[in-house]
Design a protein around this motif. Structure first.
Motif, PDB file in Angstrom:
ATOM      1  N   LYS A   1      33.222  35.699  32.828  1.00 57.50           N
ATOM      2  CA  LYS A   1      33.220  36.961  33.563  1.00 57.50           C
ATOM      3  C   LYS A   1      31.883  37.687  33.475  1.00 57.50           C
ATOM      4  O   LYS A   1      31.527  38.440  34.379  1.00 57.50           O
ATOM      5  CB  LYS A   1      34.363  37.853  33.050  1.00 57.50           C
TER       6      LYS A   1
ATOM      7  N   LYS B   1      35.393  43.286  26.648  1.00 57.17           N
ATOM      8  CA  LYS B   1      35.994  42.114  27.297  1.00 57.17           C
ATOM      9  C   LYS B   1      35.430  40.806  26.773  1.00 57.17           C
ATOM     10  O   LYS B   1      34.226  40.697  26.526  1.00 57.17           O
ATOM     11  CB  LYS B   1      35.739  42.157  28.819  1.00 57.17           C
TER      12      LYS B   1
ATOM     13  N   GLU C   1      44.401  50.210  42.151  1.00 57.23           N
ATOM     14  CA  GLU C   1      43.773  48.896  42.098  1.00 57.23           C
ATOM     15  C   GLU C   1      44.079  48.170  43.402  1.00 57.23           C
ATOM     16  O   GLU C   1      45.228  48.149  43.867  1.00 57.23           O
ATOM     17  CB  GLU C   1      44.269  48.100  40.894  1.00 57.23           C
TER      18      GLU C   1
ATOM     19  N   GLU D   1      37.035  41.792  39.378  1.00 56.58           N
ATOM     20  CA  GLU D   1      36.711  40.390  39.109  1.00 56.58           C
ATOM     21  C   GLU D   1      37.176  39.513  40.248  1.00 56.58           C
ATOM     22  O   GLU D   1      37.995  39.911  41.067  1.00 56.58           O
ATOM     23  CB  GLU D   1      37.339  39.919  37.785  1.00 56.58           C
TER      24      GLU D   1
ATOM     25  N   ASP E   1      45.545  37.853  32.252  1.00 54.34           N
ATOM     26  CA  ASP E   1      46.583  38.853  31.974  1.00 54.34           C
ATOM     27  C   ASP E   1      46.141  39.882  30.925  1.00 54.34           C
ATOM     28  O   ASP E   1      46.947  40.331  30.104  1.00 54.34           O
ATOM     29  CB  ASP E   1      47.884  38.173  31.509  1.00 54.34           C
ATOM     30  N   GLY E   2      44.873  40.240  30.947  1.00 53.68           N
ATOM     31  CA  GLY E   2      44.371  41.261  30.031  1.00 53.68           C
ATOM     32  C   GLY E   2      44.181  40.779  28.602  1.00 53.68           C
ATOM     33  O   GLY E   2      43.703  41.525  27.750  1.00 53.68           O
TER      34      GLY E   2
END
Ligand code: ATP
Ligand code: MG
Ligand code: MG
Length: 384
Positions: free
Chosen positions: A105, A147, A190, A268, A154-155
């Protein structure tokens, strides 16, 4: 080209691979899945040409590639070295380069920065020490989102850091992982857009609203509620521009934040079919699974087929308190008008695991919301 029952290899046979297979079956597209025996996708594709193994196993990827015209993936966390190694023998869509950048990411954000895609400000951690994160916190402010660069879903891989005092706990929770920090996005909603990249075009489905609970997608509203046409168009354009920055064909899922001043930031990209696009099965002429296969096989995609036919709401069925509590939701959905039930046949549930989804379409969003409300209540009841 004469129609020739093309052979498509899929890395991963979970629910996304299964829905790709449902779509492929209707066109006599011959899918070959690389995953464990009896994976959800293999259950609906009875032949002997699947490969048993893990999608990260180089040997297994090589074996799969040998028998396919095109290889694709239902997950971005695949072994791109293995894909690179077979790239001269078989087409890989989207490209292994795109998957390699997107699966990290931080690299993804660095890459998209070069294309002027608006995103929350971010900083790389190189030492993962409290001192380093304190300094970054002074630059980005609190709260910030810490992060993991890799293997995020899923976080899992995210840690919201509300203040300087929470830094040690955050670093402990994400220890041993490569990290970056992101400025907090104070979003009002979102948004997500499914983008289809073909040989010569970049198409987008409408802008949808996603609702996450515990960082897991719970609901998708198509179209996004109370969002102007201008924002809907702007989000689609941002998503198309972001996907255009990558090499290769197929469907990409683009997640975004809508801010108070109506500006939009990219959250993302996923280099694959996406949970926010499941509504397209009932909501659009061609689903994201249909268009992914068409894109990677250079088959026509009429632009009208990615428009929304009816307002749709999608509800995820997440594993609840007991191994079979999710079936309650499906059972209740049997009696709901226009509710299309999709169960993934994963066996026993674990809390938080995606076990299925339900899409309700109706003439108006209000009607769709009314139909699905009892199912949302049931989902809330079974929650672990
Ligand atoms: P996915 O399952 O979508 O791959 P993921 O683990 O890669 O999820 P993200 O999509 O980065 O994680 O973040 C998950 C959720 O966390 C987002 O949908 C959003 O609700 C919240 N989030 C992420 N980044 C930020 C941010 N910078 N500011 C505020 N909230 C954020
Ligand atoms: Mg992600
Ligand atoms: Mg996400």
């Amino acid at each position: 080209m004469m129609w020739n029952s093309p052979k498509v290899g899929i890395l991963g046979g979970g629910q996304l691979g299964r829905m790709l297979t449902e779509s492929a079956n209707r066109l006599n597209i011959d899918v070959r899945i690389l995953d464990a025996e009896n994976a959800p996708a293999k259950q609906i594709s009875a032949h002997e040409n699947h490969t048993v193994g893990h999608f990260n196993d180089q040997q297994a990827v090589q074996e799969l590639a040998k028998t396919c015209d095109v290889v694709t993936a239902e997950i971005e966390h695949v072994n791109t070295q293995a894909l690179e190694a077979v790239a001269s023998q078989v087409k890989i869509e989207p490209s292994w380069e795109a998957i390699r950048i997107i699966q990290n990411k931080y690299d993804q954000k660095k890459h998209l920065s070069k294309f002027n895609i608006p995103m929350a400000d971010y900083r790389e951690l190189t030492q993962n020490t409290p001192e380093e994160l304190v300094q970054i916190g002074e630059q980005l402010g609190f709260p910030l989102m810490l992060k993991s660069k890799t293997l995020a879903y899923d976080g899992r891989g995210n840690y919201p850091v509300k203040s300087k005092e929470e830094i040690p706990a955050a670093l402990e929770a994400l220890k041993e992982r490569p990290l970056y920090a992101e400025k907090w996005a104070n979003f009002t909603m979102e948004l997500a857009v499914i983008v289809v990249k073909t040989n010569d075009s970049v198409l987008s489905y409408p802008t949808v609203e996603t609702v996450q609970e515990d960082s897991v997608c719970k609901l998708v509203y198509a179209p996004a509620r109370n969002v102007s046409d201008i924002i809907n168009k702007k989000a689609q354009e941002l998503a198309r521009n972001a996907v255009a920055a990558f090499k290769g064909k197929g469907v990409f899922g683009v997640e975004m934040f809508l801010l108070e001043d109506d500006s939009i930031l990219l959250c993302e990209i996923a280099s694959r079919v996406h949970n926010s696009g499941h509504y397209t099965i009932e909501g659009c002429g061609l689903s994201q699974f249909d268009t992914h296969l068409r894109a990677i096989l250079d088959l026509p995609i009429p632009a009208q087929s990615v428009e929304l036919r009816q307002p749709s709401v999608m509800l995820n069925i997440i594993g609840g308190a007991t191994p079979d509590s999710h079936l309650k939701v499906a059972e209740r959905a049997l009696s709901i008008p226009n509710a299309s039930i999709h169960l993934y046949s994963k066996g026993a549930a674990r809390p938080g695991r995606k076990m299925g989804h339900i899409t309700v379409t109706a003439a108006t969003m209000y009607e769709a919301e009314t139909f699905i409300q009892p199912l949302i209540d049931t989902v809330d009841e079974i929650r672990a």
